[in-house]
Design a protein around this motif. Sequence first.
Motif, PDB file in Angstrom:
ATOM      1  N   LYS A   1       0.827  -1.190   0.000  1.00 28.25           N
ATOM      2  CA  LYS A   1       0.000   0.000   0.000  1.00 28.25           C
ATOM      3  C   LYS A   1       0.869   1.250   0.000  1.00 28.25           C
ATOM      4  CE  LYS A   1      -3.708   2.298   2.567  1.00 28.25           C
ATOM      5  NZ  LYS A   1      -4.563   2.249   3.785  1.00 28.25           N
ATOM      6  N   ASP A   2       0.542   2.181  -0.889  1.00 25.65           N
ATOM      7  CA  ASP A   2       1.299   3.434  -0.958  1.00 25.65           C
ATOM      8  C   ASP A   2       1.115   4.236   0.331  1.00 25.65           C
ATOM      9  OD1 ASP A   2       1.734   2.529  -3.464  1.00 25.65           O
ATOM     10  OD2 ASP A   2       0.569   4.087  -4.487  1.00 25.65           O
ATOM     11  N   ARG A   3       2.184   4.877   0.746  1.00 26.56           N
ATOM     12  CA  ARG A   3       2.109   5.773   1.898  1.00 26.56           C
ATOM     13  C   ARG A   3       1.951   7.213   1.413  1.00 26.56           C
ATOM     14  NH1 ARG A   3       3.637   3.548   6.708  1.00 26.56           N
ATOM     15  NH2 ARG A   3       4.643   1.511   6.651  1.00 26.56           N
ATOM     16  N   ARG A   4       1.848   8.100   2.345  1.00 26.04           N
ATOM     17  CA  ARG A   4       1.807   9.531   2.023  1.00 26.04           C
ATOM     18  C   ARG A   4       3.167  10.120   2.387  1.00 26.04           C
ATOM     19  NH1 ARG A   4      -3.310  11.556   1.166  1.00 26.04           N
ATOM     20  NH2 ARG A   4      -5.029  10.128   1.644  1.00 26.04           N
ATOM     21  N   PRO A   5       4.093  10.177   1.441  1.00 26.34           N
ATOM     22  CA  PRO A   5       5.447  10.606   1.779  1.00 26.34           C
ATOM     23  C   PRO A   5       5.592  12.105   1.974  1.00 26.34           C
ATOM     24  CG  PRO A   5       5.289  10.219  -0.567  1.00 26.34           C
ATOM     25  CD  PRO A   5       3.951   9.841   0.013  1.00 26.34           C
ATOM     26  N   GLY A   6       4.555  12.855   1.614  1.00 22.88           N
ATOM     27  CA  GLY A   6       4.665  14.302   1.728  1.00 22.88           C
ATOM     28  C   GLY A   6       5.401  14.898   0.534  1.00 22.88           C
ATOM     29  N   ARG A   7       5.676  16.181   0.617  1.00 22.19           N
ATOM     30  CA  ARG A   7       6.341  16.893  -0.468  1.00 22.19           C
ATOM     31  C   ARG A   7       7.803  16.445  -0.576  1.00 22.19           C
ATOM     32  NH1 ARG A   7       6.788  23.241   0.263  1.00 22.19           N
ATOM     33  NH2 ARG A   7       8.266  22.464   1.820  1.00 22.19           N
ATOM     34  N   PHE A   8       8.261  16.376  -1.823  1.00 18.45           N
ATOM     35  CA  PHE A   8       9.647  15.963  -2.057  1.00 18.45           C
ATOM     36  C   PHE A   8      10.600  17.013  -1.515  1.00 18.45           C
ATOM     37  CE2 PHE A   8      13.469  15.657  -4.840  1.00 18.45           C
ATOM     38  CZ  PHE A   8      13.851  14.368  -4.485  1.00 18.45           C
ATOM     39  N   ASP A   9      11.566  16.568  -0.729  1.00 18.20           N
ATOM     40  CA  ASP A   9      12.548  17.459  -0.102  1.00 18.20           C
ATOM     41  C   ASP A   9      13.666  17.744  -1.105  1.00 18.20           C
ATOM     42  OD1 ASP A   9      14.289  18.802   1.524  1.00 18.20           O
ATOM     43  OD2 ASP A   9      14.814  17.073   2.768  1.00 18.20           O
ATOM     44  N   ALA A  10      13.446  18.770  -1.948  1.00 15.37           N
ATOM     45  CA  ALA A  10      14.395  19.064  -3.024  1.00 15.37           C
ATOM     46  C   ALA A  10      15.752  19.504  -2.473  1.00 15.37           C
ATOM     47  CB  ALA A  10      13.826  20.141  -3.948  1.00 15.37           C
ATOM     48  N   TRP A  11      15.740  20.365  -1.455  1.00 11.03           N
ATOM     49  CA  TRP A  11      17.012  20.823  -0.901  1.00 11.03           C
ATOM     50  C   TRP A  11      17.780  19.675  -0.250  1.00 11.03           C
ATOM     51  CZ3 TRP A  11      19.526  24.827  -2.306  1.00 11.03           C
ATOM     52  CH2 TRP A  11      18.866  25.982  -2.725  1.00 11.03           C
ATOM     53  N   GLY A  12      17.068  18.795   0.408  1.00 11.10           N
ATOM     54  CA  GLY A  12      17.716  17.633   0.994  1.00 11.10           C
ATOM     55  C   GLY A  12      18.358  16.759  -0.064  1.00 11.10           C
ATOM     56  N   PHE A  13      17.645  16.564  -1.184  1.00  8.72           N
ATOM     57  CA  PHE A  13      18.191  15.733  -2.253  1.00  8.72           C
ATOM     58  C   PHE A  13      19.409  16.386  -2.895  1.00  8.72           C
ATOM     59  CE2 PHE A  13      18.413  14.592  -6.785  1.00  8.72           C
ATOM     60  CZ  PHE A  13      18.618  13.231  -6.653  1.00  8.72           C
ATOM     61  N   VAL A  14      19.329  17.686  -3.169  1.00  5.28           N
ATOM     62  CA  VAL A  14      20.439  18.385  -3.831  1.00  5.28           C
ATOM     63  C   VAL A  14      21.687  18.361  -2.957  1.00  5.28           C
ATOM     64  CG1 VAL A  14      21.261  20.643  -4.595  1.00  5.28           C
ATOM     65  CG2 VAL A  14      18.982  19.853  -5.256  1.00  5.28           C
ATOM     66  N   THR A  15      21.539  18.655  -1.675  1.00 12.09           N
ATOM     67  CA  THR A  15      22.713  18.680  -0.801  1.00 12.09           C
ATOM     68  C   THR A  15      23.271  17.277  -0.566  1.00 12.09           C
ATOM     69  OG1 THR A  15      21.196  18.706   1.104  1.00 12.09           O
ATOM     70  CG2 THR A  15      22.105  20.825   0.369  1.00 12.09           C
ATOM     71  N   ALA A  16      22.387  16.275  -0.418  1.00 15.16           N
ATOM     72  CA  ALA A  16      22.851  14.894  -0.211  1.00 15.16           C
ATOM     73  C   ALA A  16      23.547  14.372  -1.458  1.00 15.16           C
ATOM     74  CB  ALA A  16      21.683  13.992   0.169  1.00 15.16           C
ATOM     75  N   ALA A  17      22.896  14.541  -2.626  1.00  9.02           N
ATOM     76  CA  ALA A  17      23.471  14.029  -3.869  1.00  9.02           C
ATOM     77  C   ALA A  17      24.778  14.743  -4.194  1.00  9.02           C
ATOM     78  CB  ALA A  17      22.471  14.197  -5.018  1.00  9.02           C
ATOM     79  N   GLY A  18      24.801  16.070  -4.031  1.00 16.47           N
ATOM     80  CA  GLY A  18      26.024  16.823  -4.307  1.00 16.47           C
ATOM     81  C   GLY A  18      27.147  16.467  -3.352  1.00 16.47           C
ATOM     82  N   GLY A  19      26.835  16.340  -2.075  1.00 16.96           N
ATOM     83  CA  GLY A  19      27.856  15.991  -1.092  1.00 16.96           C
ATOM     84  C   GLY A  19      28.416  14.598  -1.302  1.00 16.96           C
ATOM     85  N   LEU A  20      27.532  13.637  -1.598  1.00 10.31           N
ATOM     86  CA  LEU A  20      27.999  12.273  -1.852  1.00 10.31           C
ATOM     87  C   LEU A  20      28.804  12.198  -3.134  1.00 10.31           C
ATOM     88  CD1 LEU A  20      24.841  10.232  -0.793  1.00 10.31           C
ATOM     89  CD2 LEU A  20      27.062  10.268   0.357  1.00 10.31           C
ATOM     90  N   PHE A  21      28.387  12.934  -4.163  1.00 10.10           N
ATOM     91  CA  PHE A  21      29.132  12.951  -5.428  1.00 10.10           C
ATOM     92  C   PHE A  21      30.557  13.447  -5.184  1.00 10.10           C
ATOM     93  CE2 PHE A  21      30.739  15.023  -9.211  1.00 10.10           C
ATOM     94  CZ  PHE A  21      30.416  14.136 -10.232  1.00 10.10           C
ATOM     95  N   ALA A  22      30.690  14.568  -4.477  1.00  8.71           N
ATOM     96  CA  ALA A  22      32.021  15.132  -4.225  1.00  8.71           C
ATOM     97  C   ALA A  22      32.867  14.190  -3.367  1.00  8.71           C
ATOM     98  CB  ALA A  22      31.886  16.492  -3.534  1.00  8.71           C
ATOM     99  N   LEU A  23      32.266  13.584  -2.341  1.00  8.08           N
ATOM    100  CA  LEU A  23      33.007  12.700  -1.451  1.00  8.08           C
ATOM    101  C   LEU A  23      33.462  11.435  -2.175  1.00  8.08           C
ATOM    102  CD1 LEU A  23      34.025  11.912   1.352  1.00  8.08           C
ATOM    103  CD2 LEU A  23      31.736  11.015   1.858  1.00  8.08           C
ATOM    104  N   LEU A  24      32.551  10.794  -2.920  1.00  5.18           N
ATOM    105  CA  LEU A  24      32.898   9.549  -3.609  1.00  5.18           C
ATOM    106  C   LEU A  24      33.918   9.796  -4.722  1.00  5.18           C
ATOM    107  CD1 LEU A  24      29.365   7.891  -3.789  1.00  5.18           C
ATOM    108  CD2 LEU A  24      31.293   7.173  -2.369  1.00  5.18           C
TER     109      LEU A  24
END
Length: 495
Positions: free
Chosen positions: A184-207
Amino acid sequence: MGWLGPMLAVLIGAFMAILDTSIVNVATPAMMNALGVDMARIEWVATAYMLALGMVVPASGWLGDRVGYKRLYTLSLAVFTAGSLLCGLAWNLPSMIAARVVQALGGGLIMPTTMAMVYRMVPRDRIGSAMGVWGLALLLAPAIGPTLGGYLVEYQNWRLIFTINLPIGVGGLALASLLLPEFKDRRPGRFDAWGFVTAAGGLFALLLALSEGASWGWRSEPIVLLFYASAVLLGLFIYVELTQPEPLLDLRVFRHALFTVGNVLVVIITVGLFAGVFFVPLFLQTARGMGAMETGLLMLPSALMTGLMMPIAGRLFDRLGPRVPVTAGIVLLAWSSYLFHGMTPATPEELIRSWLVIRGLGMGLAMMPATTAAMAVIPAHLVSRASAVHNIIQRVAGSFGIAVLGSLLQQRTAFHGARLAEAVTADRVGVLWQGAPGGVTALLAGEVGEQSLVAAMDDLFLVLAILSIAGLVPALLLSRAAGGGRGGPLVAMGD
């Protein structure tokens, strides 16, 4: 036991995604020749896959809650299979890198999605057994990758390391549609764009910094800037997630002490896993002159032992909790690392094989109970987000371990090389000068170079032994409360 069929369906995708992180390495020389590039450029085939994989994982929890786990898994497996086809058809380096990115976009979502599904399908009292089966992909795939890859490259065609995924992927999609329950699908709420950008960018630079630090230089300006960027972005990510009412990754899961302790253990065990998979073959092929296929066959019993122990470790978890199997596994890992501390080019293959089997036994006992203990204390509604956090930690731990230990190996090789060169007496130089075409240069590149590598490798495994022993502290902190026990499912299938 109604979860065994769905477990088979998710195991196929998980195994394929992890296998492709190790099987490609043995095909590097063949790809260099076929695509007409040098070593520095061909490394981007592996680097691009790792970077794309790390960037997509943070979004897996939100996507699973948004579109449903069955749909997300089948879509991810379809994208991974399509990427495998594109890799097999690649005609130059840019097309291969682009195909590997497509592969990673699917593969990066598969592991956290399958873990979240396992915790939603399986009763609490059987979760250890289920994770033991699921963990076959996590530990067996990296270990068996060099053997399978060596065979395909040496006796078949290097493109088969990609196209072999096609029938397996199609079969996995068919099984998923037939056997996986609807979540059953949950209600995840609004997509956290800033969280994704900072996480993806930080992991990209670190890796990227971890993967290229050795070749670019750890103190070079690009690497220093990448580490600085990763620190800033990941710091912003932590701030955003702790202040965001609907975070992409809920870092509050670390308030659960066993989740934190379990992930500390997973970091230690993952470093040990990738060190064994990476540095033991390096030693066998460099210092002993063994071929890729020969090396893979020598390491195969260790992989089989790990696979054999995974279900047993799961049963032990269900009966005894995590402390007993994890502690026993950590002790075996430390012991085997110390045994490798005495490895030389003259060490009999049978002895090396026995050390590898001990290592495989310890890995099979320790990894899944530690992972299961970490996840078992997470509330039902946070399982998908905690799975994404756990997979990110594991991904970074593998890259960090190889990068740091690789740097240590280089430094210790240079140290021992300088010390051994100074110890060469004039008489010894004279004897070798008469018999070696390269004179002193051949001496330093040959005998001294080999001895310094052996001594450096011994130092590396001594460090691994000490690191493993340090893992006993968090292992003993694991409580039986994190074990299976009797109870209902962690989350019902249709909740």
